[in-house]
Design a protein around this motif. Structure first.
Motif, PDB file in Angstrom:
ATOM      1  N   PHE A   1       0.762  -0.956  -0.008  1.00  0.00           N
ATOM      2  CA  PHE A   1       0.008  -0.051   0.076  1.00  0.00           C
ATOM      3  C   PHE A   1       0.968   1.196   0.089  1.00  0.00           C
ATOM      4  O   PHE A   1       0.684   2.321  -0.823  1.00  0.00           O
ATOM      5  CB  PHE A   1      -0.865  -0.122   1.228  1.00  0.00           C
ATOM      6  N   TYR A   2       2.048   1.287   0.847  1.00  0.00           N
ATOM      7  CA  TYR A   2       2.714   2.539   1.088  1.00  0.00           C
ATOM      8  C   TYR A   2       3.470   2.811  -0.285  1.00  0.00           C
ATOM      9  O   TYR A   2       3.667   3.916  -0.683  1.00  0.00           O
ATOM     10  CB  TYR A   2       3.691   2.164   1.941  1.00  0.00           C
ATOM     11  N   PHE A   3       4.114   1.782  -1.084  1.00  0.00           N
ATOM     12  CA  PHE A   3       4.766   1.941  -2.393  1.00  0.00           C
ATOM     13  C   PHE A   3       3.869   1.993  -3.478  1.00  0.00           C
ATOM     14  O   PHE A   3       4.401   1.875  -4.814  1.00  0.00           O
ATOM     15  CB  PHE A   3       5.993   0.957  -2.518  1.00  0.00           C
ATOM     16  N   SER A   4       2.351   2.148  -3.248  1.00  0.00           N
ATOM     17  CA  SER A   4       1.751   1.848  -4.642  1.00  0.00           C
ATOM     18  C   SER A   4       1.239   3.143  -5.066  1.00  0.00           C
ATOM     19  O   SER A   4       1.254   4.054  -4.087  1.00  0.00           O
ATOM     20  CB  SER A   4       0.441   0.982  -4.290  1.00  0.00           C
ATOM     21  N   PRO A   5       0.925   3.501  -6.319  1.00  0.00           N
ATOM     22  CA  PRO A   5       0.268   4.821  -6.785  1.00  0.00           C
ATOM     23  C   PRO A   5      -1.259   4.787  -6.334  1.00  0.00           C
ATOM     24  O   PRO A   5      -1.607   3.656  -5.706  1.00  0.00           O
ATOM     25  CB  PRO A   5       0.251   4.416  -8.212  1.00  0.00           C
ATOM     26  N   THR A   6      -1.471   6.018  -6.161  1.00  0.00           N
ATOM     27  CA  THR A   6      -2.993   6.257  -5.631  1.00  0.00           C
ATOM     28  C   THR A   6      -3.861   5.244  -6.100  1.00  0.00           C
ATOM     29  O   THR A   6      -4.909   4.983  -5.257  1.00  0.00           O
ATOM     30  CB  THR A   6      -3.148   7.675  -6.014  1.00  0.00           C
ATOM     31  N   PRO A   7      -4.198   5.125  -7.364  1.00  0.00           N
ATOM     32  CA  PRO A   7      -5.354   4.276  -7.740  1.00  0.00           C
ATOM     33  C   PRO A   7      -5.279   2.832  -7.187  1.00  0.00           C
ATOM     34  O   PRO A   7      -6.350   2.289  -6.886  1.00  0.00           O
ATOM     35  CB  PRO A   7      -5.015   4.122  -9.325  1.00  0.00           C
ATOM     36  N   ARG A   8      -3.950   2.322  -6.989  1.00  0.00           N
ATOM     37  CA  ARG A   8      -3.672   1.067  -6.580  1.00  0.00           C
ATOM     38  C   ARG A   8      -4.054   1.083  -4.959  1.00  0.00           C
ATOM     39  O   ARG A   8      -4.747   0.078  -4.323  1.00  0.00           O
ATOM     40  CB  ARG A   8      -2.445   0.391  -6.861  1.00  0.00           C
ATOM     41  N   LYS A   9      -3.916   2.222  -4.293  1.00  0.00           N
ATOM     42  CA  LYS A   9      -4.085   2.026  -2.877  1.00  0.00           C
ATOM     43  C   LYS A   9      -5.638   2.259  -2.665  1.00  0.00           C
ATOM     44  O   LYS A   9      -6.010   1.603  -1.723  1.00  0.00           O
ATOM     45  CB  LYS A   9      -3.330   3.624  -2.519  1.00  0.00           C
ATOM     46  N   VAL A  10      -6.266   2.851  -3.430  1.00  0.00           N
ATOM     47  CA  VAL A  10      -7.762   2.763  -3.262  1.00  0.00           C
ATOM     48  C   VAL A  10      -8.385   1.428  -3.661  1.00  0.00           C
ATOM     49  O   VAL A  10      -9.131   1.210  -2.901  1.00  0.00           O
ATOM     50  CB  VAL A  10      -8.506   3.976  -4.528  1.00  0.00           C
ATOM     51  N   LYS A  11      -7.999   1.006  -4.659  1.00  0.00           N
ATOM     52  CA  LYS A  11      -8.401  -0.414  -4.811  1.00  0.00           C
ATOM     53  C   LYS A  11      -8.257  -1.573  -3.616  1.00  0.00           C
ATOM     54  O   LYS A  11      -8.978  -2.122  -3.286  1.00  0.00           O
ATOM     55  CB  LYS A  11      -7.719  -1.086  -6.081  1.00  0.00           C
ATOM     56  N   VAL A  12      -6.910  -1.391  -3.338  1.00  0.00           N
ATOM     57  CA  VAL A  12      -6.519  -2.249  -1.943  1.00  0.00           C
ATOM     58  C   VAL A  12      -7.324  -1.820  -0.666  1.00  0.00           C
ATOM     59  O   VAL A  12      -7.980  -2.652  -0.029  1.00  0.00           O
ATOM     60  CB  VAL A  12      -5.121  -2.116  -1.838  1.00  0.00           C
ATOM     61  N   GLY A  13      -7.524  -0.621  -0.597  1.00  0.00           N
ATOM     62  CA  GLY A  13      -8.461  -0.081   0.701  1.00  0.00           C
ATOM     63  C   GLY A  13      -9.832  -0.588   0.596  1.00  0.00           C
ATOM     64  O   GLY A  13     -10.346  -1.213   1.444  1.00  0.00           O
ATOM     65  N   LEU A  14     -10.201  -0.629  -0.668  1.00  0.00           N
ATOM     66  CA  LEU A  14     -11.879  -0.775  -0.732  1.00  0.00           C
ATOM     67  C   LEU A  14     -11.978  -2.421  -0.545  1.00  0.00           C
ATOM     68  O   LEU A  14     -13.017  -2.681  -0.140  1.00  0.00           O
ATOM     69  CB  LEU A  14     -12.175  -0.421  -2.382  1.00  0.00           C
TER      70      LEU A  14
END
Length: 214
Positions: free
Chosen positions: A56-69
């Motif tokens: 999560f920390y090293f991912s771009p924002t779109p991937r962070k949103v996907k992982v969080g959801l």
């Protein structure tokens, strides 16, 4: 490097859900005398969440949103399963059967999740994004749990981890097949540099041609 590149969070997300469900399955209110199931899967859950935090920390924002959801959705799902189990079923046999069936479904999904990576390995003929240590760990994990299930005569653990053993074996076979065709990091960097140099040279030549008077 500090970036996730083409690595996928699918296996980690699937494992988080799988471990959370097995922890619930092993609780005394669902399936008594399953301390080993609880401790192992609780440890696995903590490790996978740690992996996801790094991802999560090293991912771009779109991937962070996907992982969080996905994580939120998984927590909600586990909560629904726990509520239904405790309210609708009132014996250990019924509770363990209900949760066990769900666990088998999702442990199967956990072991199927690497298919996305395996397909990439076949297409690119490279095992760069399928670490050998993870594939070996999946295989050994499946084998050990199959042995445990046979000793305890637990059909739910046997089915799911039997599939896991097969999945891990397939990953190891793919690794053996495509390891030699995997370009080393240095070679990839050299190829990337050469491509950039050729592109720059082509651009310069085009500029020179355009600058020649007719």
């Amino acid at each position: 490097m500090k970036k996730v590149e083409e690595y996928k969070a699918d296996p980690y997300l699937a494992t988080v859900l799988n471990c959370a469900l097995w922890v619930f399955y092993g609780l005394p209110i669902v399936h008594p005398d399953s301390l080993l199931v609880i401790t192992i899967n609780a440890t696995g859950l903590a490790i996978e969440l740690f992996y996801l935090c790094i991802f999560f920390y090293f991912s771009p924002t779109p991937r962070k949103v996907k992982v969080g959801l996905w994580l939120i959705g998984e927590m909600v799902f586990v909560g629904i399963v726990a509520t239904c189990t405790l309210l609708l079923f009132h014996t250990h046999n019924k509770r363990s059967s209900f949760v066990g069936i769900i666990c088998v479904i999702f442990v199967s999904l956990m072991y199927i999740a690497p298919l996305t990576i395996m397909s990439k390995v076949i297409k690119t003929k490279s095992v760069r994004y399928m670490p050998f240590s993870l594939s070996l760990a999946n295989f050994l994990n499946g084998v050990i749990w199959v042995i445990y299930a046979l000793i305890k005569f637990d059909l739910f653990i046997l089915i799911g981890n039997g599939l896991g053993t097969v999945s891990g074996a397939v990953q190891l076979i793919l690794y053996a097949c495509y390891y030699k065709t995997t370009p080393k990091d240095d070679e990839e960097e050299d190829n990337h540099s050469k491509a950039n140099s050729q592109l720059q040279l082509s651009s310069n030549l085009q500029g020179q041609v355009k600058g020649v008077p007719v």
